[in-house]
Design an enzyme around this catalytic site. Structure first.
Site, PDB file in Angstrom:
ATOM      1  N   TYR A   1      -5.770   2.015  -9.897  1.00  0.00           N
ATOM      2  CA  TYR A   1      -5.446   1.381 -11.178  1.00  0.00           C
ATOM      3  C   TYR A   1      -5.173   2.494 -12.185  1.00  0.00           C
ATOM      4  O   TYR A   1      -6.102   3.154 -12.655  1.00  0.00           O
ATOM      5  CB  TYR A   1      -6.615   0.493 -11.615  1.00  0.00           C
TER       6      TYR A   1
ATOM      7  N   LYS B   1      -1.548   0.064  -9.183  1.00  0.00           N
ATOM      8  CA  LYS B   1      -1.278  -0.863 -10.297  1.00  0.00           C
ATOM      9  C   LYS B   1      -0.866   0.024 -11.447  1.00  0.00           C
ATOM     10  O   LYS B   1      -1.682   0.772 -11.994  1.00  0.00           O
ATOM     11  CB  LYS B   1      -2.540  -1.652 -10.637  1.00  0.00           C
TER      12      LYS B   1
END
Ligand code: NAY
Length: 289
Positions: A134, A162
């Site tokens: 992330y 992400k």
């Protein structure tokens, strides 16, 4: 078709306690009304970094109980406390059956890349699951180069990113160089350009209230219908601009509350909403939902 994945909102009462029944309802709403392909659980949108370990586990458990295997679930387990991250990873994978975990880059201290790489390799080491990095430089201050992503991706269990950033040059470089890794975009207001670069999915907070338009954008880009994609992204961004001006998570929660799911409050130290924010949210529901 790129996947549409809601970054799940989590309801709290005035004392900051998890509202379990509302959590069940918002999961069901995302599956049956928003018709999304997955949920990203325990991210920024879930106000995760303000919660204790027991509450985080309870959220992962309830989401799995409601969703079962109907959609994909990604558990964000990242924490400044690496032992908590490992405990959460073991819990969601071994006890709940999540197949994908994700972890934010460690933040606050200025960790060097070796430390960050060790953090990821350590988290994923003892679990049989894929890990999605992330990356959200605006909140963490951690920026990876193309080569540093490459070093992380050398670990076969680290299967994607992400990517919550507006650097489309880097996004394109990663897309071309690592075609077998998963690329999820993280800024809903930039869904069209991300889809044009070529993403495997989009993970977004505003999909809780605007999933249909987000799906239209993905479908239009994939069908080479740029005119429709632009029109729907413009409508979406009118909405997102108003949501951001009124306070992101409070407004998203208030919009769902207006739709019949009592989403309570944001978790302190985030502010509780005002009457003016409620009125704006009610207008947004009338105009956009
Ligand atoms: C998360 O962890 O919940 C996310 O990052 C989801 C992506 C969202 N990012 C944040 C920081 O909330 O959906 C976006 C974002 O809210 C939206 O694009 C509005 O800026």
């Amino acid at each position: 078709m790129a996947q549409l994945i809601t970054a799940l909102l989590v309801p709290f009462d005035e004392q900051g306690k998890l509202m379990e029944e509302s959590l069940r309802q918002v999961v069901e709403y995302n599956i049956t009304e928003n018709k999304v392909d997955g949920l990203y659980v325990g991210g920024s949108t879930g106000e995760n970094f303000m919660l204790d370990t027991t509450t985080k586990k309870n959220i992962f458990k309830i989401v799995k109980e409601v969703a079962e295997d109907r959609i994909e679930l990604i558990a964000q387990v990242g924490s400044l406390n690496i032992y908590e991250a490992k405990e959460l990873a073991a819990y969601v994978v071994n006890e709940l059956g999540y197949q994908k975990i994700s972890s934010v880059t460690p933040f606050y201290y200025k960790f060097d890349f070796e430390e960050i790489k060790n953090y990821y390799f350590e988290i994923v080491k003892d679990v049989e699951a894929e890990l999605i990095v992330y990356s959200i430089p605006a909140l963490t201050g951690v920026n990876f180069s193309e080569d540093q992503f490459g070093e992380l991706f050398e670990n076969p269990k680290i299967t994607g990113v992400k990517y919550t950033a507006g650097d489309f040059y880097l996004m394109e470089r990663l897309r071309s160089r690592f075609p077998d890794k998963l690329m999820y975009s993280g800024f809903d207001e930039m869904l069209l350009p991300a889809a044009a670069v070529g993403i495997d999915g989009a993970i977004g907070s505003t999909f809780n209230v605007n999933a249909k338009r987000a799906r239209q954008i993905l479908t239009a880009v994939e069908g080479n219908d740029l005119a429709t994609a632009r029109k729907v992204q413009a409508e979406t961004n009118d909405l997102i601009q108003k949501i951001l001006a009124n306070g992101l998570y409070n407004t998203l929660k208030l919009m769902l509350t207006e739709k019949g799911i009592d989403m309570g409050y944001c978790h302190l130290p985030m502010k509780h909403y005002t009457n003016e924010q409620v009125e704006v949210a009610q207008e947004l529901v009338k105009e956009y939902m």
